[in-house]
Design a protein around this motif. Structure first.
Motif, mmCIF file in Angstrom:
data_model
loop_
_atom_site.group_PDB
_atom_site.id
_atom_site.type_symbol
_atom_site.label_atom_id
_atom_site.label_comp_id
_atom_site.label_asym_id
_atom_site.label_seq_id
_atom_site.Cartn_x
_atom_site.Cartn_y
_atom_site.Cartn_z
ATOM 1 N N ARG A 86 0.670 -1.418 -0.102
ATOM 2 C CA ARG A 86 -0.213 -0.126 0.382
ATOM 3 C C ARG A 86 0.662 1.183 0.322
ATOM 4 O O ARG A 86 0.240 2.016 -0.148
ATOM 5 C CB ARG A 86 -0.539 0.015 1.000
ATOM 6 C CG ARG A 86 -2.050 1.169 1.523
ATOM 7 C CD ARG A 86 -2.464 1.331 2.292
ATOM 8 N NE ARG A 86 -2.378 1.716 3.155
ATOM 9 C CZ ARG A 86 -1.790 1.055 4.428
ATOM 10 N NH1 ARG A 86 -3.204 0.010 5.331
ATOM 11 N NH2 ARG A 86 -1.940 1.103 5.896
ATOM 12 N N ARG A 87 1.772 1.362 0.623
ATOM 13 C CA ARG A 87 2.665 1.958 0.914
ATOM 14 C C ARG A 87 3.565 2.700 -0.299
ATOM 15 O O ARG A 87 4.189 3.577 -0.241
ATOM 16 C CB ARG A 87 3.410 2.523 2.150
ATOM 17 C CG ARG A 87 3.227 2.032 3.119
ATOM 18 C CD ARG A 87 3.665 2.106 4.311
ATOM 19 N NE ARG A 87 3.279 2.474 5.947
ATOM 20 C CZ ARG A 87 3.953 2.737 6.622
ATOM 21 N NH1 ARG A 87 5.393 2.451 7.348
ATOM 22 N NH2 ARG A 87 3.419 2.438 7.904
ATOM 23 N N SER A 88 3.509 1.481 -1.197
ATOM 24 C CA SER A 88 4.544 1.735 -2.487
ATOM 25 C C SER A 88 4.366 1.693 -3.534
ATOM 26 O O SER A 88 4.285 1.084 -4.341
ATOM 27 C CB SER A 88 5.734 0.153 -2.095
ATOM 28 O OG SER A 88 6.416 0.007 -0.894
ATOM 29 N N GLY A 89 2.734 1.854 -4.161
ATOM 30 C CA GLY A 89 2.031 2.132 -5.149
ATOM 31 C C GLY A 89 0.728 1.240 -5.409
ATOM 32 O O GLY A 89 -0.081 1.375 -6.434
ATOM 33 N N ALA B 191 1.485 -2.222 -8.713
ATOM 34 C CA ALA B 191 2.873 -2.430 -8.674
ATOM 35 C C ALA B 191 3.615 -3.143 -7.978
ATOM 36 O O ALA B 191 5.089 -2.890 -8.312
ATOM 37 C CB ALA B 191 2.460 -0.458 -8.287
ATOM 38 N N ASN B 192 3.677 -4.001 -6.800
ATOM 39 C CA ASN B 192 3.878 -4.890 -6.666
ATOM 40 C C ASN B 192 3.425 -6.362 -5.665
ATOM 41 O O ASN B 192 3.006 -6.678 -5.451
ATOM 42 C CB ASN B 192 3.987 -4.475 -4.766
ATOM 43 C CG ASN B 192 4.463 -2.683 -4.935
ATOM 44 O OD1 ASN B 192 5.677 -2.827 -4.724
ATOM 45 N ND2 ASN B 192 3.708 -2.020 -4.595
#
Length: 179
Positions: free
Chosen positions: A53-56, A60-61
């Protein structure tokens, strides 16, 4: 980068707390041991969700998405298998999870290597995969108790701590004026 650093500190703290509880619980009731074995992959699923959630987000992950999904499935399987087969089943499921989670962690570390501090995550992922094979093999012989799984979590916490410290050091270098 500050968010990732703080997240790595949180992961290290959670791993060290689990190690302490596992070490103290080696002679605890079956319910306590089972709960700790379920808690470890369940926390990993939550942690991967927070990080994604914090990384896109999940798109994206994908490595974290599959890691979280695998960890949720493993936590459920752990509860069932530990109930039916005790330590041997628990160690086998833990080993399978460590193998898969390690491979996902290695992939995420490779993907993020430009952020810094990822060498430790890649080493941790490779070591986790190897430990997973060892645990799975041990499940068919003299099965270790939960205290013998604690070094695995301790190394994971250590690698998260090293990554957090690396990112802290790197951020301070970026803020200090050039000499």
């Amino acid at each position: 980068m500050v968010s990732l650093r703080n997240f790595y500190f949180l992961r290290a703290l959670a791993a060290f707390a689990w190690v302490a509880l596992a070490s103290l619980s080696s002679s605890a009731s079956r319910l306590v041991v089972g709960a700790l074995l379920v808690l470890y992959p369940a926390w990993d699923a939550v942690a991967n969700g927070i990080d994604a959630r914090r990384s896109g987000g999940w798109r994206a992950n994908p490595g974290q998405k599959f890691n979280a999904l695998t960890s949720i499935i493993i936590a459920v399987c752990m509860a069932v298998v530990f109930t039916l087969r005790g330590n041997a089943g628990g160690v086998l499921v833990f080993g399978v999870w460590a193998l898969l989670a390690g491979l996902f962690q290695l992939a995420v570390g490779i993907r993020r290597r430009k952020l810094g501090g990822q060498t430790f995550m890649m080493i941790s992922g490779a070591q986790s995969a190897l430990a997973g094979v060892v645990f799975s093999t041990q499940a068919f012989g003299a099965t270790p108790g939960i205290a013998q799984l604690a070094p695995y979590a301790a190394f994971g916490g250590f690698y998260f701590l090293l990554s957090a410290l690396w990112l802290t050091f790197r951020a301070r270098q970026a803020l200090s004026p050039a000499a």
